[in-house]
Design an enzyme around this catalytic site. Structure first.
Site, PDB file in Angstrom:
ATOM      1  N   GLN A 184      15.280 101.873 -18.282  1.00 37.15           N
ATOM      2  CA  GLN A 184      14.322 102.735 -17.845  1.00 37.15           C
ATOM      3  C   GLN A 184      14.759 103.984 -16.936  1.00 37.15           C
ATOM      4  O   GLN A 184      14.216 104.995 -16.929  1.00 37.15           O
ATOM      5  CB  GLN A 184      13.417 101.959 -16.953  1.00 37.15           C
ATOM      6  CG  GLN A 184      12.527 100.929 -17.503  1.00 37.15           C
ATOM      7  CD  GLN A 184      13.236  99.621 -17.378  1.00 37.15           C
ATOM      8  OE1 GLN A 184      14.456  99.483 -17.396  1.00 37.15           O
ATOM      9  NE2 GLN A 184      12.236  98.718 -17.156  1.00 37.15           N
ATOM     10  N   ASP A 225       8.095  95.853  -6.876  1.00 33.69           N
ATOM     11  CA  ASP A 225       6.941  95.358  -7.432  1.00 33.69           C
ATOM     12  C   ASP A 225       6.075  94.292  -6.700  1.00 33.69           C
ATOM     13  O   ASP A 225       4.843  94.030  -7.076  1.00 33.69           O
ATOM     14  CB  ASP A 225       7.508  94.760  -9.009  1.00 33.69           C
ATOM     15  CG  ASP A 225       7.862  95.447  -9.874  1.00 33.69           C
ATOM     16  OD1 ASP A 225       7.211  95.814 -10.947  1.00 33.69           O
ATOM     17  OD2 ASP A 225       9.160  96.199  -9.885  1.00 33.69           O
ATOM     18  N   ASN A 235      12.056  93.579  -6.753  1.00 39.67           N
ATOM     19  CA  ASN A 235      12.368  95.040  -7.719  1.00 39.67           C
ATOM     20  C   ASN A 235      13.046  94.811  -8.821  1.00 39.67           C
ATOM     21  O   ASN A 235      13.421  93.690  -9.083  1.00 39.67           O
ATOM     22  CB  ASN A 235      12.620  96.104  -6.746  1.00 39.67           C
ATOM     23  CG  ASN A 235      12.368  97.446  -7.557  1.00 39.67           C
ATOM     24  OD1 ASN A 235      11.246  97.956  -7.702  1.00 39.67           O
ATOM     25  ND2 ASN A 235      13.467  98.103  -7.414  1.00 39.67           N
TER      26      ASN A 235
END
Length: 333
Positions: A184, A225, A235
């Site tokens: 990502q 998260d 996370n």
């Protein structure tokens, strides 16, 4: 001050999601017409990032109720099961459930989904302002995964802090990790930074500690998260290792996330469920094998960074330094 990147488009008849699996090589959109389409997009990582997942799920419920006014519970269950770690997903669904139980009105449900989307953008801008104020002039920072407009309702959380700092001429350099196994950082964060003209260099995940030992780095800035009541933060996998390396080298760690990411039902990070995904996400990439055929893998996609390794948690309500249960409670009122 918002990003030109807008990955979530609501047309009332359908939800259009920018397929993040295809970036940066291709800009392709998925047209979701029901809750099953949205749940699949979330599970298959076409849409990712905790705030964006919550927004998409909220719109998914509207689509479901447009097709079947008695289908709320089925749609809720399907969407809730699509990703287990990101608390924003459950938070947004529960908020939508409250509106539905109170009104049983599809227009009111749609208005709430739009409100969740708009609120997230406003929160991101406030997070960016609070976070940027913590950075020194000429800051050099490391960020992990993608926490920008692609992961949110716009602007971003950790990347929103970086965007705001750049707009204020406080930023000298961003180092973004590649973020295995979905890359990502290499695919998405690099693309967003390039769109904004922000000076940045890509590093391998394993290069961060070496970089900290050789160059002056001021902050590691990451998203979240799920944040437990004591400040422990789940996370993207690799965040914990970054925080450990940062502590060793005197680098500060900032977590940037909206208040909806806090889960006060979780006393600590030990209670946060950690999603594990298929071995093939590590042993192959885009259909090309990178490990021997049949080789197994351990593939958790999140880890938990203890609050003691975090110097600041920033949300739209303000900043809590050296997080504790008491500090988090004060921040959230």
């Amino acid at each position: 001050m918002t990003s030109a990147v807008q990955p979530i488009l609501w047309t009332r008849e359908q939800l259009r999601l920018l397929d993040q699996r295809e970036l940066p090589q291709h800009v392709r959109w998925l047209d979701c017409r029901g809750a099953a389409d949205v749940a699949a997009a979330i599970h298959d990582m076409a849409v990712r990032g905790a705030p964006a997942i919550g927004i998409a799920a909220a719109y998914g419920l509207v689509l479901a109720l447009r097709a079947d006014a008695d289908g709320f519970d089925r749609a809720f269950a399907a969407l809730a099961a699509s990703r287990p770690t990101a608390v924003n997903l459950r938070w947004a669904l529960e908020r939508m459930r409250g509106v539905w139980l109170a009104t049983h009105d599809i227009e009111a449900l749609e208005a709430e989904a739009v409100r969740i989307h708009e609120e997230d953008l406003a929160q991101n801008l406030q997070i960016g302002a609070f976070g940027a104020a913590l950075l020194p002039s000429g800051a050099r920072v490391i960020t992990h995964c993608n926490t920008g407009a692609l992961a949110t309702g716009g602007h971003g959380t950790a990347l929103g802090v970086i965007r705001s700092a750049w707009a204020q001429n406080r930023l000298a350099m961003v180092y973004n990790t590649e973020t295995r196994p979905w890359l990502q950082g290499a695919r998405l964060t690099a693309w967003e930074l390039q769109q904004e003209g922000i000076p940045a260099r890509l590093i391998a995940d394993g290069a961060a500690a070496h970089l900290m030992s050789r160059e002056k780095i001021d902050w590691v800035i990451v998203g979240a998260d799920r944040i437990a009541a004591n400040g422990d933060t789940a996370n993207k996998i690799g965040t914990y290792a970054l925080a450990v390396a940062a502590r060793r080298h005197g680098v500060k760690v900032m977590v940037a996330a909206p208040s909806g990411t806090f889960d006060l039902r979780c006393p600590s990070g030990r209670e946060i469920p950690i999603e594990e995904r298929p071995s093939t996400e590590l042993t192959a990439f885009r259909g090309q094998a990178v490990a021997p055929d049949g080789f197994d893998a351990f593939n958790p996609v999140f880890d938990v960074t203890p609050a003691e390794l975090i110097d600041a948690i920033v949300c739209e309500r303000g900043v809590v330094g050296t997080p504790t249960s008491e500090g988090v409670a004060r921040l959230l009122g």
